[in-house]
Design an enzyme around this catalytic site. Structure first.
Site, short mmCIF file in Angstrom:
data_model
loop_
_atom_site.label_atom_id
_atom_site.label_comp_id
_atom_site.label_asym_id
_atom_site.label_seq_id
_atom_site.Cartn_x
_atom_site.Cartn_y
_atom_site.Cartn_z
NE ARG A 51 -3.08 0.18 3.25
CZ ARG A 51 -2.32 0.34 4.46
NH1 ARG A 51 -1.79 1.51 4.50
NH2 ARG A 51 -2.30 -0.56 5.24
CE1 TYR A 104 -17.69 11.50 -14.67
CE2 TYR A 104 -17.12 11.62 -12.49
CZ TYR A 104 -17.54 10.80 -13.66
OH TYR A 104 -17.59 9.58 -13.56
CG ASP A 176 -11.19 16.44 -14.23
OD1 ASP A 176 -10.65 15.65 -15.09
OD2 ASP A 176 -12.56 15.80 -13.73
CE LYS A 201 -14.04 8.07 -17.44
NZ LYS A 201 -14.18 9.09 -16.67
#
Ligand SMILES: *Cc1c(COP(=O)(O)O)cnc(C)c1O
Length: 387
Positions: A51, A104, A176, A201
């Site tokens: 992690r 978004y 963004d 994306k």
């Protein structure tokens, strides 16, 4: 590499050097949750528990930073996980955030449902209206959240101008950059403080992985977000990191084709019977065209179209395309069609962010453009015939 390698050279090579042990040209996927210690606390290259750090993820993080010439990149398990960690790093109860009225939908939900319950307030503004943005910035405001081009109406806003306004008010300016990608737009170079990506994306680019990233230069904010990443744990898996790295290597050539195909489809649709309006910054008729031409190197692969037959026509058109697959998401090599008001934007119905019911969004893929044009033409003809 030369001292100032170009964008694609960085995309292909940053963090992706051949494996030192075996000479494998492609760095291996380190599927491990933990690392051997040569004596207690004596770590090899700093790795202990997965992690905290993983070599495959670290390779992707170098690549992400290099795409924008930035000091730091952090790879998350999703775009929203990246946004959440960033905002938790910056905001405290009582703070305030300013967002655009076409942010978004998932970002809006995160801020309006989760951060609101935690005592963080928000204002929704038209980012194209500087007066309105300035009016919304107050003493408690810590973040100005910018997204351009916006989703799904492709509004283009001036990053440099908003960065100036935000900095004058002492806030962190976040962009963004999911729609444009660093291949087409470099927000840090335009003055923004932090870039957020949904790597799901265009960066991943093949619709086979969910991921997100934060890219920035500020060392102190980097440490803060890195701590959130480690302590709250929304890290990307080694396999997901590998897929994203693989996708990034072809980002620039894909964006070139996505942009060229989208331009042709936008031009084909504009003024056609049954089409009320085309939203694509590459069209001269687009109100943000000049700004986009200055702020972006190409206009991207996303466009939206408003059908003149209202909701019915929009739904029909979306369902009658066949090379374009009806699905949420965007940015993959395959073309997708989305009906925002009942799909991606269903959760913002009735809010400031609601999308008109006659709008269909296209994520234009890298297929042969003639096939895409024939698909659009055929679906449009079948849409108007039955009206
Ligand atoms: C998809 C998307 C996100 C959220 O990313 P996930 O990877 O789905 O969590 C954020 N911003 C934009 C512009 C997006 O398209």
């Amino acid at each position: 590499m030369s001292t100032h390698p170009g964008f694609s050279t960085r995309a292909v090579h940053a963090g992706q050097a051949p494996d030192r042990t075996t000479g494998a040209v492609i760095p291996p996927i380190h599927l491990t949750s933990t690392h051997l210690q040569d004596g207690i606390g004596n770590l090899r290259e700093g790795y202990e528990y997965g992690r905290a750090g993983n070599p495959t993820r670290a390779a992707l993080e170098q690549q992400l930073a290099a795409l924008e010439g930035a000091a730091h990149g952090i790879s998350f398990s999703s775009g929203l996980a990246a946004e959440d960690a960033l905002l938790r790093g910056i905001l405290k109860p009582g703070d305030h955030i300013v967002i655009g009225n076409d942010v978004y939908g998932g970002t809006y939900r995160l801020i309006a449902k989760i951060f609101d319950a935690w005592g963080v307030t928000h204002s929704v503004v038209d980012l194209g209206n500087l007066r309105e943005v300035q009016g919304a910035l107050r003493a408690e405001t810590k973040v100005l959240w910018v997204e351009t081009p916006s989703n799904p109406l492709m509004k283009v806003t001036d990053i440099a101008e908003l960065a100036e306004v935000g900095h004058a008010a002492g806030v962190t300016v976040v962009v963004d950059n999911t729609f444009a990608t660093p291949a087409l737009q470099q927000p840090l170079a335009l003055g923004a403080d932090v870039v957020v990506h949904s790597t799901t994306k265009y960066l991943g680019g093949h619709s086979d992985v969910i991921g997100g990233a934060i890219v920035l230069n500020d060392d102190a904010l980097y440490e803060t977000v890195r701590f959130q990443h480690f302590a709250a744990g929304a890290v990307s898996s080694p396999f997901d990191a590998y897929l994203t790295s693989r996708g990034i290597k072809t980002l620039d050539v894909r964006m070139e084709r996505h942009s060229a195909n989208a331009q042709k489809i936008a031009e084909f649709l504009e003024g056609r019977a049954g089409v009320e309006r085309v939203y694509y910054p590459g069209l001269e008729s687009h109100p943000g065209h000049a700004l986009a031409a200055q702020q972006m190197s190409r206009f991207g692969g996303m466009l939206s179209v408003a059908l003149s037959g209202g909701e019915k026509a929009a739904r029909r058109f979306a369902e009658r395309l066949s090379v374009f697959t009806l699905a949420e998401s965007l940015g993959g090599v395959e073309s997708l069609v989305n009906y925002p008001s009942a799909m991606t934007h269903a959760s913002v119905a009735g809010t400031d962010l609601a999308v008109p019911e006659n709008v269909v969004r296209l994520s234009v893929g890298i297929e042969d453009v003639d096939d895409l044009l024939a698909d659009v033409d055929g679906a449009l003809a079948r849409t108007s015939k039955k009206r």
